[in-house]
Design an enzyme around this catalytic site. Structure first.
Site: not given
Ligand code: SAH
Length: 600
Positions: A270, A292, A408
């Site tokens: 990803d 993306k 998100m």
């Molecule tokens: N599986 C991932 C989440 C995927 S959804 C997890 O466990 O973290 C994607 C969302 O995760 C983003 O829109 C944001 O809200 C959050 N996210 C993931 N990495 C991030 C980061 N480094 N800083 C802030 N938000 C993050």
């Protein structure tokens, strides 16, 4: 200019010069089996090592005219133009081909830039007229032609042997070669794949060779069951690891996750996970990006599932590399279902989810005695939808002793806040939005819940960002250990292993990108994943290696080259680096850290 590929095995080649440029020529020649003589009064250590290992003969002296005439090829790479000129003239007089580095007038041949994938070589040249174009085109090819082309060429060579053994007529042979090419090469995407044994047999034995239109890959269903990783016939069973990459900081990838990556045949990655990709991933690991990207459509979820199934059925060890934790708002559950239904064995290697790590890097403990006794992770994306399972914001808003972690939630923040306030949450509740947490690009906005939407809009924060709502956000200023580090925000490339200097820089807040030489495809993706601010270069060799990389999207003209020693800085300037800072030799970790601290 007339292109040729020379066979140098056993040929005597002369290299005059003992610096980094000479070394690169020597290495290239040795790799092709040439018998290399280096003439240099003060050769660099790497050359003396090659001599000690018996790989080259090294004469520690000045060039003696007209010795170049006794070789098959002569190279001069000294910083004395007179010496270079003499070597060239001696060679010319004896009909020996000669090349003087960076001096087109003193060359009877030029070296093309090349991209190598196993025995497949692509050479790029401009007859010396526009070398800058050559470098960029080479880079383009370097990026477009994946490592799989090497394996593919080996398979093509085997296929050719097999076809020749059939003793068929020329026209039929060509037909089979067309069939092989059509079935294994996607000309649009410039990808190639090795056919399975069964496919290969089919391409060889069919009365009419199966010809797929170019670029149309045979569907997986056409592969016989024995090929589908079912374990029959001694075939290796494919296997998929759903690995959590963590929130961005490469150090937050688990040990098990790293092990699976290094042992994989293919990694399906990803975009959000790119900064955590190990830079030392062997080049044989095929990388598939499915995130993306600006200008590209993201790969659809069904296609990702199909790709995982296809790779696994080829008997491959596959890693599905996902940001954070695979099962936290990452659709990992859906991917696991696809695998389970296709009877493909899989495992889950959990990752550090953004919800707990991003607040920690922003100075926010997600629980705190007496303040926050409950944590909720929620997808704020749902707030935008009118139908389906809705988040009960009303219930969440009713609990003041809780921390709410919203994934998100940038675009839906105003509506989420309105719902929480309507449910009775105090408008003074501390709240934060953190963008790209745990990385050099981390940005934090702290406010009250009521003010947060405006503050986020003012700061121009966009995804990926996480919001944190709850009483513990008030600790953020006092506990800000990450964003307050003196060199926070810097992202420096260093040749790995990074040693004590790398660790010192990291503790000062630098995001260190440890790049092995030669540069791996995964390191390129990591370098391009976020803007770089600098590059630490220890010698001219490293300057040259990274010079090839400077067109990557992570690099801008603002990237500072921190060059250890005068020669290193000189080489960087010669190659047109604009921001060159010379660091005195030897670069003790402390001294360099102090200097960076002053200058950055
Ligand atoms: N599986 C991932 C989440 C995927 S959804 C997890 O466990 O973290 C994607 C969302 O995760 C983003 O829109 C944001 O809200 C959050 N996210 C993931 N990495 C991030 C980061 N480094 N800083 C802030 N938000 C993050």
């Amino acid at each position: 200019m007339y292109p040729v590929m020379l066979s140098l095995r056993g040929r005597r080649c002369l290299v005059v010069g003992g610096g980094g440029v000479a070394l690169r020529k020597v290495e290239g020649l040795v790799a092709e089996g040439a018998q290399v003589t280096v003439v240099a009064p003060g050769p660099m250590e790497a050359l003396t090592k090659l001599a000690a290992a018996g790989e080259i003969s090294l004469d520690r002296r000045h060039y003696q005219s007209p010795e170049a005439g006794q070789f098959a090829l002569a190279f001069a790479a000294t910083d004395d133009r007179e010496v270079n000129r003499t070597v060239f003239r001696d060679a010319e007089a004896a009909n020996v081909w000669a090349n003087v580095a960076d001096d087109p007038e003193l060359c009877s041949f030029h070296l093309p830039a090349r991209v190598q994938r196993g025995s497949l070589q692509l050479a790029v040249a401009s007859a010396g007229e526009a070398p800058f174009v050559v470098r960029r085109i080479r880079q383009l090819f370097e990026r477009r032609f994946g490592p799989e082309w090497g394996e593919w060429l080996a398979a093509a060579a085997r296929f050719r042997e097999a076809v020749l053994e059939l003793g068929a007529e020329r026209a039929e042979r060509e037909q089979r070669f067309d069939a092989f090419f059509g079935a294994t090469v996607d000309p649009q995407r410039l990808t190639a794949r090795v056919p399975s044994a069964a496919e290969e047999a089919h391409l060889l034995s069919g009365p009419q060779p199966a010809i797929h239109p170019p670029g149309v890959f045979p569907k997986i269903e056409s592969v016989p069951p024995a090929e589908r990783g079912g374990g029959e016939g001694g075939k290796r069973l494919g296997f998929v690891s759903l690995v959590g990459a963590g929130p961005g900081d490469a150090g937050l990838l688990t040990i098990k996750g790293r092990q699976r990556m290094l042992g994989a045949d293919a990694v399906v990655c990803d975009r959000l996970a790119l900064t955590a990709l190990p830079c030392d991933l062997p080049a044989r690991v095929a990388l598939h990006g499915v995130g993306k990207e600006a200008g590209h459509h993201p790969v659809r979820q069904e296609e990702i599932g199909a790709l995982l199934v296809r790779l696994a059925r080829q008997g491959k060890r596959v890693v599905r590399f996902k940001g954070g934790d695979p099962y936290v708002f990452g659709r990992g559950g859906e991917e696991a279902e696809v695998l389970a239904r296709a009877q493909i064995p899989f495992e889950v290697v959990p990752g550090v989810t953004a919800g707990v790590s991003v607040p920690a890097y922003a100075g926010i403990p997600v629980t705190h005695r007496r303040e926050a006794v409950r944590v909720t992770m929620v997808t704020a994306h749902e707030a935008a939808k009118a139908t389906g399972h809705q988040v009960r914001w009303d219930l969440l808003g009713a609990d003041p002793h809780a921390t709410l972690l919203g994934y998100m939630g940038v675009t839906t923040l105003p509506s989420v806040v309105a719902k929480l306030l309507a449910a009775g949450l105090s408008p003074d509740t501390p709240a934060a939005m953190v963008q790209r947490g745990t990385t050099s690009a981390q940005r934090v906005v702290i406010s009250t819940i009521e003010q947060l939407p405006q503050a986020v809009a003012d700061a121009g924060i966009g995804p990926p960002a996480l919001f944190v709502i709850g009483p513990t956000v008030r600790h953020a200023a006092e506990l800000d250990w990450f964003g307050s580090r003196p060199l926070f925000g810097h992202r420096l490339v260093m040749v790995s292993p990074v040693g004590p200097l790398g660790e010192r820089l990291e503790l000062q807040g630098v995001e260190v990108v440890p790049v092995p030489l030669p540069v791996t495809p995964s390191a390129r993706l990591v370098m391009d994943a976020l803007p770089l601010t600098g590059c630490v270069l220890q010698n001219a060799n490293e300057v040259e290696a990274f010079d090839e990389e400077r067109d990557g999207v992570g690099w801008s003209p603002e990237v500072v080259a921190w060059c250890v020693g005068h020669d290193t800085a000189e080489r960087a300037r010669q190659l047109g680096w604009t921001k060159v800072v010379e660091v005195a030799e030897p670069a003790e970790a402390e001294a360099l850290v102090a200097l960076l601290g002053e200058r950055l």
